[in-house]
Design a protein around this motif. Structure first.
Motif, PDB file in Angstrom:
ATOM      1  N   VAL A   1     -15.485  38.702  52.319  1.00 55.38           N
ATOM      2  CA  VAL A   1     -15.271  39.462  51.426  1.00 55.38           C
ATOM      3  C   VAL A   1     -14.093  39.138  50.560  1.00 55.38           C
ATOM      4  N   VAL A   2     -12.792  38.608  50.900  1.00 50.51           N
ATOM      5  CA  VAL A   2     -11.798  38.247  50.017  1.00 50.51           C
ATOM      6  C   VAL A   2     -12.014  37.131  49.256  1.00 50.51           C
ATOM      7  N   LEU A   3     -12.578  36.105  49.961  1.00 49.50           N
ATOM      8  CA  LEU A   3     -12.955  34.774  49.177  1.00 49.50           C
ATOM      9  C   LEU A   3     -13.882  35.203  47.991  1.00 49.50           C
ATOM     10  N   SER A   4     -14.964  35.921  48.300  1.00 54.68           N
ATOM     11  CA  SER A   4     -16.091  36.415  47.282  1.00 54.68           C
ATOM     12  C   SER A   4     -15.122  37.201  46.019  1.00 54.68           C
ATOM     13  N   LEU A   5     -14.300  38.125  46.513  1.00 55.60           N
ATOM     14  CA  LEU A   5     -13.375  38.744  45.344  1.00 55.60           C
ATOM     15  C   LEU A   5     -12.567  37.695  44.624  1.00 55.60           C
ATOM     16  N   ILE A   6     -11.975  36.522  45.228  1.00 59.39           N
ATOM     17  CA  ILE A   6     -11.311  35.717  44.704  1.00 59.39           C
ATOM     18  C   ILE A   6     -11.762  34.882  43.879  1.00 59.39           C
ATOM     19  N   VAL A   7     -13.122  34.253  44.243  1.00 55.83           N
ATOM     20  CA  VAL A   7     -13.891  33.340  43.551  1.00 55.83           C
ATOM     21  C   VAL A   7     -14.562  34.102  42.187  1.00 55.83           C
ATOM     22  N   SER A   8     -14.976  35.386  42.228  1.00 55.46           N
ATOM     23  CA  SER A   8     -15.449  36.202  41.279  1.00 55.46           C
ATOM     24  C   SER A   8     -14.084  36.330  40.042  1.00 55.46           C
ATOM     25  N   PHE A   9     -12.995  36.525  40.562  1.00 54.61           N
ATOM     26  CA  PHE A   9     -11.790  36.593  39.715  1.00 54.61           C
ATOM     27  C   PHE A   9     -11.553  35.619  38.875  1.00 54.61           C
ATOM     28  N   PHE A  10     -11.521  34.343  39.548  1.00 55.96           N
ATOM     29  CA  PHE A  10     -11.352  32.842  38.948  1.00 55.96           C
ATOM     30  C   PHE A  10     -12.486  32.621  37.970  1.00 55.96           C
ATOM     31  N   GLY A  11     -13.704  32.961  38.521  1.00 53.12           N
ATOM     32  CA  GLY A  11     -15.157  32.926  37.624  1.00 53.12           C
ATOM     33  C   GLY A  11     -14.978  33.590  36.203  1.00 53.12           C
ATOM     34  N   ILE A  12     -14.356  34.933  36.459  1.00 44.59           N
ATOM     35  CA  ILE A  12     -14.209  35.620  35.077  1.00 44.59           C
ATOM     36  C   ILE A  12     -12.894  35.213  34.385  1.00 44.59           C
ATOM     37  N   ILE A  13     -11.786  34.651  34.788  1.00 43.43           N
ATOM     38  CA  ILE A  13     -10.803  34.120  34.199  1.00 43.43           C
ATOM     39  C   ILE A  13     -11.281  32.901  33.603  1.00 43.43           C
ATOM     40  N   TYR A  14     -11.933  32.095  33.916  1.00 44.60           N
ATOM     41  CA  TYR A  14     -12.381  30.800  33.233  1.00 44.60           C
ATOM     42  C   TYR A  14     -13.780  30.953  32.963  1.00 44.60           C
TER      43      TYR A  14
ATOM     44  N   GLU B   1     -12.323  20.302  24.573  1.00 45.81           N
ATOM     45  CA  GLU B   1     -11.079  20.952  24.787  1.00 45.81           C
ATOM     46  C   GLU B   1     -11.095  21.667  26.115  1.00 45.81           C
ATOM     47  N   ASN B   2     -12.168  21.976  26.872  1.00 46.68           N
ATOM     48  CA  ASN B   2     -12.333  22.623  27.864  1.00 46.68           C
ATOM     49  C   ASN B   2     -12.021  21.906  29.313  1.00 46.68           C
ATOM     50  N   VAL B   3     -11.873  20.516  29.049  1.00 49.46           N
ATOM     51  CA  VAL B   3     -12.029  19.625  30.468  1.00 49.46           C
ATOM     52  C   VAL B   3     -10.899  20.101  31.437  1.00 49.46           C
ATOM     53  N   MET B   4      -9.636  20.318  31.067  1.00 49.59           N
ATOM     54  CA  MET B   4      -8.447  20.683  31.831  1.00 49.59           C
ATOM     55  C   MET B   4      -8.666  22.154  32.446  1.00 49.59           C
ATOM     56  N   ILE B   5      -9.391  22.857  31.806  1.00 47.66           N
ATOM     57  CA  ILE B   5      -9.648  24.539  32.107  1.00 47.66           C
ATOM     58  C   ILE B   5     -10.695  23.930  33.091  1.00 47.66           C
ATOM     59  N   ARG B   6     -11.892  23.256  32.999  1.00 47.01           N
ATOM     60  CA  ARG B   6     -12.815  23.302  34.127  1.00 47.01           C
ATOM     61  C   ARG B   6     -12.217  22.482  35.223  1.00 47.01           C
ATOM     62  N   PHE B   7     -11.338  21.543  35.028  1.00 42.44           N
ATOM     63  CA  PHE B   7     -10.677  20.875  36.100  1.00 42.44           C
ATOM     64  C   PHE B   7      -9.906  21.981  36.915  1.00 42.44           C
ATOM     65  N   PHE B   8      -9.030  22.971  36.252  1.00 41.26           N
ATOM     66  CA  PHE B   8      -8.511  24.061  37.230  1.00 41.26           C
ATOM     67  C   PHE B   8      -9.323  24.826  37.775  1.00 41.26           C
ATOM     68  N   TYR B   9     -10.593  25.371  37.167  1.00 42.02           N
ATOM     69  CA  TYR B   9     -11.401  26.186  37.781  1.00 42.02           C
ATOM     70  C   TYR B   9     -11.976  25.291  39.146  1.00 42.02           C
ATOM     71  N   ILE B  10     -12.252  24.161  39.060  1.00 42.06           N
ATOM     72  CA  ILE B  10     -12.735  23.521  40.137  1.00 42.06           C
ATOM     73  C   ILE B  10     -11.491  23.437  41.387  1.00 42.06           C
ATOM     74  N   PHE B  11     -10.565  22.998  40.867  1.00 45.12           N
ATOM     75  CA  PHE B  11      -9.294  23.082  41.872  1.00 45.12           C
ATOM     76  C   PHE B  11      -9.199  24.395  42.450  1.00 45.12           C
ATOM     77  N   TRP B  12      -9.078  25.578  41.737  1.00 46.37           N
ATOM     78  CA  TRP B  12      -9.300  26.956  42.455  1.00 46.37           C
ATOM     79  C   TRP B  12     -10.332  27.220  43.244  1.00 46.37           C
ATOM     80  N   GLY B  13     -11.574  26.587  42.975  1.00 50.29           N
ATOM     81  CA  GLY B  13     -12.561  27.059  43.791  1.00 50.29           C
ATOM     82  C   GLY B  13     -12.746  26.203  45.006  1.00 50.29           C
ATOM     83  N   THR B  14     -12.009  25.115  44.996  1.00 48.11           N
ATOM     84  CA  THR B  14     -12.125  24.419  46.153  1.00 48.11           C
ATOM     85  C   THR B  14     -10.889  24.467  47.359  1.00 48.11           C
ATOM     86  N   VAL B  15      -9.603  24.864  46.472  1.00 50.91           N
ATOM     87  CA  VAL B  15      -8.338  24.708  47.458  1.00 50.91           C
ATOM     88  C   VAL B  15      -8.274  26.197  47.844  1.00 50.91           C
TER      89      VAL B  15
END
Length: 144
Positions: free
Chosen positions: A80-93, A102-116
C-alpha cells in the motif's frame, strides 16, 4: 574538559608516566600467544560440503513464506505504501513524459526514485526484524 578530569581522578598526572611505562613493559614481556591476535588454528582440509544454490533458494523462499504467513501486515502495508509513494513521484515527475533533452535529468531522477525507494522498504523490514530480535533477546537475558 571532562575527559581530562576523569583521567586525573583515575590516574594522577604524577603517576601517569610510570603507569604507561609499566603497561608497555608488561606488553613487551607477555608471551607471544597472549600478544598475537592472529589465530593459529588451520581451517579444515579436504572437501567441505556446502548447500547447493537450489537448496539455499528453497530455504530462503520457505523463510519468506513463513514470515508472510506469520506477519501479513509486513508485506500488505508495504504494498500500500509503495503504491502511494510511486504514485506521488509519478505525479511530481508528470512533465518528464515529454522526451526532450531538457527532461533527461528529470527522467533519470524519476527512475532513481522508482528503483531506490522500493528497495529501501526491504531494508526497513530487515532492520525492524533485527531490532525486534534484539529487544526480545535482551528481555530474555534480563529475566534469566
Amino acid at each position: 574538559n571532562p575527559a581530562e578530569f576523569v583521567l586525573d581522578l583515575v590516574c594522577p598526572p604524577a603517576d601517569r608516566e610510570n603507569v604507561v611505562d609499566k603497561l608497555l613493559n608488561a606488553w613487551a614481556d607477555a608471551p607471544a600467544h597472549v600478544v598475537s591476535p592472529i589465530s593459529t588454528v588451520e581451517p579444515p582440509k579436504g572437501n567441505i560440503r556446502t548447500a547447493s544454490f537450489g537448496t539455499q533458494l528453497t530455504m530462503l523462499l520457505k523463510r519468506n513464506l513463513m514470515l508472510l504467513v506469520r506477519d501479513p501486515m509486513l508485506y500488505s502495508a508495504r504494498c500500500v505504501v509503495l503504491s502511494l509513494i510511486v504514485s506521488f513521484f509519478g505525479i511530481i515527475y508528470l512533465e518528464q513524459r515529454n522526451q526532450t533533452q531538457e527532461n533527461v535529468m528529470i527522467r533519470f531522477f524519476y527512475i532513481f526514485w522508482g528503483t531506490v525507494v522500493p528497495a529501501m522498504f526491504g531494508a526497513i523490514s530487515v532492520y525492524a526484524g533485527n531490532i525486534e530480535y534484539t529487544i526480545r533477546s535482551r528481555a530474555r537475558s534480563a529475566t534469566a
